[in-house]
Motif scaffolding. Structure first.
Motif, mmCIF file in Angstrom:
data_model
loop_
_atom_site.group_PDB
_atom_site.id
_atom_site.type_symbol
_atom_site.label_atom_id
_atom_site.label_comp_id
_atom_site.label_asym_id
_atom_site.label_seq_id
_atom_site.Cartn_x
_atom_site.Cartn_y
_atom_site.Cartn_z
ATOM 1 N N GLN A 144 0.962 -1.445 -0.160
ATOM 2 C CA GLN A 144 0.132 0.184 -0.035
ATOM 3 C C GLN A 144 0.894 1.336 -0.195
ATOM 4 O OE1 GLN A 144 -2.348 0.626 3.881
ATOM 5 N NE2 GLN A 144 -0.926 0.231 4.969
ATOM 6 N N ALA A 145 0.448 2.789 -0.412
ATOM 7 C CA ALA A 145 1.076 3.184 0.135
ATOM 8 C C ALA A 145 1.565 3.951 1.417
ATOM 9 C CB ALA A 145 0.570 4.617 -1.102
ATOM 10 N N ALA A 146 0.853 3.961 2.145
ATOM 11 C CA ALA A 146 0.708 4.293 3.502
ATOM 12 C C ALA A 146 1.448 3.578 4.332
ATOM 13 C CB ALA A 146 -0.418 4.798 4.138
ATOM 14 N N GLU A 147 1.975 3.826 5.510
ATOM 15 C CA GLU A 147 2.851 3.294 6.636
ATOM 16 C C GLU A 147 1.493 2.376 6.639
ATOM 17 O OE1 GLU A 147 6.124 2.613 6.419
ATOM 18 O OE2 GLU A 147 6.656 4.582 5.027
ATOM 19 N N PRO A 148 2.508 1.416 7.042
ATOM 20 C CA PRO A 148 3.618 0.343 6.442
ATOM 21 C C PRO A 148 3.392 -0.471 5.083
ATOM 22 C CG PRO A 148 2.272 -1.012 7.968
ATOM 23 C CD PRO A 148 1.705 -0.253 7.695
ATOM 24 N N GLN A 149 4.604 0.367 4.085
ATOM 25 C CA GLN A 149 3.855 -0.593 2.934
ATOM 26 C C GLN A 149 3.920 -1.729 2.487
ATOM 27 O OE1 GLN A 149 5.796 3.309 0.341
ATOM 28 N NE2 GLN A 149 6.114 4.248 2.274
ATOM 29 N N VAL A 150 4.277 -2.322 3.394
ATOM 30 C CA VAL A 150 4.415 -4.228 3.102
ATOM 31 C C VAL A 150 3.974 -4.690 3.822
ATOM 32 C CG1 VAL A 150 5.765 -5.845 2.180
ATOM 33 C CG2 VAL A 150 6.225 -3.308 1.497
ATOM 34 N N VAL A 151 3.130 -5.443 4.181
ATOM 35 C CA VAL A 151 2.650 -6.628 4.728
ATOM 36 C C VAL A 151 2.917 -7.941 3.965
ATOM 37 C CG1 VAL A 151 0.001 -6.792 6.285
ATOM 38 C CG2 VAL A 151 0.817 -5.076 5.291
ATOM 39 N N THR A 152 3.466 -9.101 5.084
ATOM 40 C CA THR A 152 3.266 -10.108 4.650
ATOM 41 C C THR A 152 3.238 -10.931 5.870
ATOM 42 O OG1 THR A 152 5.378 -10.098 5.646
ATOM 43 C CG2 THR A 152 5.252 -9.586 3.733
ATOM 44 N N GLY A 153 2.193 -12.383 5.465
ATOM 45 C CA GLY A 153 1.943 -13.903 6.144
ATOM 46 C C GLY A 153 2.228 -14.429 5.941
ATOM 47 N N SER A 154 2.556 -15.500 6.643
ATOM 48 C CA SER A 154 3.385 -16.952 6.643
ATOM 49 C C SER A 154 3.009 -17.956 7.538
ATOM 50 C CB SER A 154 5.169 -15.802 7.182
ATOM 51 O OG SER A 154 5.930 -17.387 7.658
ATOM 52 N N HIS A 155 3.517 -18.878 7.504
ATOM 53 C CA HIS A 155 3.316 -20.060 7.646
ATOM 54 C C HIS A 155 4.133 -20.675 9.345
ATOM 55 C CE1 HIS A 155 1.215 -22.308 4.669
ATOM 56 N NE2 HIS A 155 2.497 -21.651 3.855
ATOM 57 N N ASP A 156 4.354 -19.516 9.595
ATOM 58 C CA ASP A 156 5.289 -19.342 11.101
ATOM 59 C C ASP A 156 4.277 -18.622 11.563
ATOM 60 O OD1 ASP A 156 5.248 -16.158 10.366
ATOM 61 O OD2 ASP A 156 7.280 -16.799 10.885
ATOM 62 N N THR A 157 2.738 -18.601 11.613
ATOM 63 C CA THR A 157 2.004 -17.925 12.391
ATOM 64 C C THR A 157 2.010 -16.720 12.525
ATOM 65 O OG1 THR A 157 2.777 -18.058 14.235
ATOM 66 C CG2 THR A 157 1.533 -20.457 13.398
ATOM 67 N N HIS A 200 -2.713 -14.822 15.559
ATOM 68 C CA HIS A 200 -2.900 -16.570 14.904
ATOM 69 C C HIS A 200 -1.843 -17.623 15.961
ATOM 70 C CE1 HIS A 200 -5.398 -14.918 11.665
ATOM 71 N NE2 HIS A 200 -4.791 -14.342 11.577
ATOM 72 N N LYS A 201 -2.691 -18.713 15.886
ATOM 73 C CA LYS A 201 -2.401 -19.581 16.407
ATOM 74 C C LYS A 201 -1.994 -20.668 14.531
ATOM 75 C CE LYS A 201 -5.024 -19.913 19.678
ATOM 76 N NZ LYS A 201 -6.038 -20.172 20.631
ATOM 77 N N LYS A 202 -2.496 -20.568 13.529
ATOM 78 C CA LYS A 202 -1.506 -21.566 12.473
ATOM 79 C C LYS A 202 -1.615 -20.675 11.285
ATOM 80 C CE LYS A 202 -5.519 -24.820 13.954
ATOM 81 N NZ LYS A 202 -6.469 -26.334 13.586
ATOM 82 N N SER A 203 -0.909 -21.036 10.593
ATOM 83 C CA SER A 203 -0.612 -20.397 9.382
ATOM 84 C C SER A 203 -1.656 -19.585 8.667
ATOM 85 C CB SER A 203 -0.628 -21.676 8.060
ATOM 86 O OG SER A 203 0.147 -22.313 8.753
ATOM 87 N N VAL A 204 -0.671 -18.156 7.986
ATOM 88 C CA VAL A 204 -1.937 -17.226 7.827
ATOM 89 C C VAL A 204 -0.926 -17.340 6.293
ATOM 90 C CG1 VAL A 204 -2.233 -14.231 7.731
ATOM 91 C CG2 VAL A 204 -1.005 -16.200 9.515
ATOM 92 N N ARG A 205 -2.069 -17.597 5.747
ATOM 93 C CA ARG A 205 -1.868 -17.462 4.209
ATOM 94 C C ARG A 205 -3.107 -16.315 3.114
ATOM 95 N NH1 ARG A 205 -2.283 -22.818 5.882
ATOM 96 N NH2 ARG A 205 -1.488 -24.533 4.759
ATOM 97 N N ALA A 206 -3.597 -15.749 4.665
ATOM 98 C CA ALA A 206 -4.227 -14.565 3.285
ATOM 99 C C ALA A 206 -4.107 -13.395 3.534
ATOM 100 C CB ALA A 206 -5.386 -14.947 1.880
ATOM 101 N N VAL A 207 -3.675 -12.388 2.992
ATOM 102 C CA VAL A 207 -3.861 -10.660 3.776
ATOM 103 C C VAL A 207 -4.268 -9.569 3.232
ATOM 104 C CG1 VAL A 207 -2.339 -8.907 4.500
ATOM 105 C CG2 VAL A 207 -1.639 -11.499 5.139
ATOM 106 N N ILE A 208 -5.767 -9.383 3.448
ATOM 107 C CA ILE A 208 -6.250 -8.152 2.276
ATOM 108 C C ILE A 208 -6.269 -7.094 3.181
ATOM 109 C CG2 ILE A 208 -8.648 -8.868 2.917
ATOM 110 C CD1 ILE A 208 -7.320 -8.125 0.207
ATOM 111 N N LEU A 209 -6.055 -6.115 2.186
ATOM 112 C CA LEU A 209 -6.236 -4.708 2.907
ATOM 113 C C LEU A 209 -7.737 -4.584 2.562
ATOM 114 C CD1 LEU A 209 -2.662 -3.674 1.634
ATOM 115 C CD2 LEU A 209 -3.728 -4.736 3.153
ATOM 116 N N HIS A 210 -8.154 -3.469 2.971
ATOM 117 C CA HIS A 210 -9.828 -2.873 3.004
ATOM 118 C C HIS A 210 -9.243 -1.297 2.031
ATOM 119 C CE1 HIS A 210 -13.803 -0.784 3.080
ATOM 120 N NE2 HIS A 210 -13.591 -1.493 3.768
#
Length: 541
Positions: free
Chosen positions: A366-379, A398-408
């Motif tokens: 995204q253009a605003a801070e924070p500009q990069v967001v990641t989700g991982s299998h390390d939960t 989260h307690k399990k893998s994060v496979r999806a992230v979406i910005l509004h």
């Protein structure tokens, strides 16, 4: 003269006259003399220690006390000074008595009867020190609850609007100061100020437990087109900014471009040697970017339909990619536990975002801070500082893998999908908002539109639609698999709204792309919200 040390102190003995005496007697006599001398020497200190009573309170200064009480009364009861005099069931009792030392006049009533008060609109209550009493401020009956309510009714509209909260607190203070118990109402009751016709009415209402607000009504979505053509699982999907066509990537190693209006195949691109896991179309240039399990990241020129750039650096399968909306930067995430930031034109690796301890499954920009967001299998979810190339915040809820992230698209918030819960967060620090519970499956994809419809797609082929604001699940879809495919091949790997947000496209394991649209015939009467606030509860953790 001689000096003798004994028992930790120095004893002084004078020789000459009593030299024949024993040493013990001489020492004893000298000790008495020494202690006596010390006591007199520290007489002032001893007097201060044992005679002075430091715990004794400072004598009360009448003048200072009057000033203090006047200020305190004016501060605490200033909000009710504007109240008019209420003369309800007034009965005079007794005559005036002598005043107390602080200026309070006291009145004696008939024995056995309780003294009660009247509130005036021009003087503090109780009468403050140094404030003269008038004929209207005699001690009378305490106003009843109905009288207290009528006080509020008679307030001017503007004044009551300004002092609503302070007035309610002030009445409670009056009761307390007058000798009434601190709670003049039952514990579960509170005074609520309600506006009607320009006046404030005070009503006793029980406090309600906080409940989820009523969700916004959304029309249901229905399947209206199934597009076939791929020979393997359709793993990714993206709609181009002009809303004329969309692109899909598949396990058959091809990238296909489809006409959005008709659903017909326009073009197939070959070049990957393994499953294509991510595609995205640039809004700033005529380029298509793709990545796959062959560790490759490719840039396709759509004018020539050829690969014009490769981005080398990942050590394992590349699971996702995203383009920065305002600068020419590409971000990819990989099974090698890193995300990489690439300069689109020079192919240079600007940063390697390392910190995750397992495969990084999804990345968003995204253009605003924070500009990069990641989700991982390390939960975990990480919010990155793009300039420094370092982690800004790590979210571990989260307690399990994060496979999806979406910005509004409109709010400064985002959502993350995991088999345990869908969670909503607030930027920029990743403050937790709420849980969306109920989609009990491996969630592969999330998407949201400007109307607040959040869609989650899962590995078992189910798709849930949620109201973003309240987290209410208003529809669940499980479309039938394509004939000819295995029944077990039921899964949604990607979903996306088109640019008009009137169509929802899903990429599925039965090798098809399904297109949904809103049901135009549905109304709130035909499809009411089955909303039960006592059942639907927000989870905070």
């Amino acid at each position: 003269m001689r000096y003798r040390a004994g028992a930790g102190r120095v004893s002084i003995a004078v020789g000459g006259e009593r030299g024949a005496g024993s040493d013990g007697a001489m020492v004893e006599e000298v000790q008495k003399h020494s202690v006596h001398t010390l006591v007199f020497r520290s007489l002032k200190r001893t007097h201060d220690m044992f005679v002075a009573d430091n715990a004794k309170p400072v004598p009360l200064d009448d003048e200072s006390h009057k000033v203090k009480m006047a200020v305190k009364l004016r501060t605490e009861y200033g909000s009710v000074l504007h109240m008019p005099t209420l003369k309800e069931n007034m009965r005079e009792k007794g005559g005036p008595a002598t005043g107390d030392p602080y200026g309070h006049k006291q009145y004696s009533g008939n024995e056995g009867e309780e003294l009660e008060y009247v509130i005036t609109g021009t003087h503090p209550y109780p009468p403050g020190p140094g404030v003269a009493l008038t004929a209207d401020t005699k001690i009378q009956r305490m106003p009843s609850e109905s009288a207290a309510q009528s006080l509020a009714v008679s307030l001017p509209a503007s004044q009551s609007r300004l002092d609503a909260n302070r007035t309610a607190a002030g009445v409670g203070e009056i009761y307390r100061h007058a000798g009434i118990s601190e709670r003049s109402q039952p514990p579960g009751m509170s005074v609520a100020m309600m506006e009607a016709g320009g006046n404030k009415n005070s009503a006793l209402v029980p406090k309600k437990a906080p409940t989820m607000p009523k969700p916004q009504w959304h029309p249901p979505w229905k399947l209206y087109r199934v597009i076939s053509g791929h020979l393997g699982w359709v793993r990714c999907i993206a709609v181009e900014p002009g809303n004329q066509w969309f692109v899909t990537g598949s396990a058959d190693r091809t990238i296909k471009i489809w006409d959005l209006a008709s659903g017909k195949l326009k073009l197939s691109l070959t070049g990957h040697i393994s499953t294509v896991r991510g595609v995205i179309v640039s809004a700033r240039s005529p380029y298509l970017f793709s990545c796959g399990e062959d560790k490759q990241v490719k840039c396709w020129d759509l004018e020539y339909n050829k690969v014009i750039r490769h981005y080398h650096g990942h050590l394992s399968a590349v699971y996702g990619l995203d383009l920065h909306p305002t600068i020419d930067v590409l971000v990819t995430c990989s099974r090698d536990s890193t995300a990489r930031i690439w300069d689109v034109r020079t192919k240079a690796s600007v940063h390697t975002l390392s910190g995750h301890t397992n495969a990084v499954a999804t990345v968003k920009c995204q253009a605003a801070e924070p500009q990069v967001v990641t989700g991982s299998h390390d939960t975990t979810i990480r919010l990155w500082d793009l300039v420094a190339g370092k982690t800004r915040v790590t979210l571990t809820n989260h307690k399990k893998s994060v496979r999806a992230v979406i910005l509004h698209p409109r709010h400064y918030t985002f959502a993350s999908g995991s088999p345990d819960n869908i969670k909503q967060w607030k930027f920029p620090d990743g403050n937790f908002i709420q849980n969306l519970s109920g989609h009990n499956a491996i969630i592969n994809t999330l998407t949201v539109n400007s109307d607040g419809v959040l869609v989650s797609g899962a590995d078992n082929g189910t798709m849930h639609l949620w109201d973003w604001r309240t987290g209410y699940n208003f529809q669940r879809v499980h479309a039938a698999v394509q004939p000819g495919s295995l029944d077990s091949e039921s899964g949604i790997f990607a979903c996306v709204f088109d640019q008009s947000e009137s169509r929802l496209l899903t990429a599925e394991a039965d090798k098809t792309i399904k297109v949904y649209k809103e049901d135009d015939t549905a109304t709130e009467e035909t499809h009411p919200i089955s909303w039960k606030p006592e059942i639907i509860k927000r989870k905070r953790f």
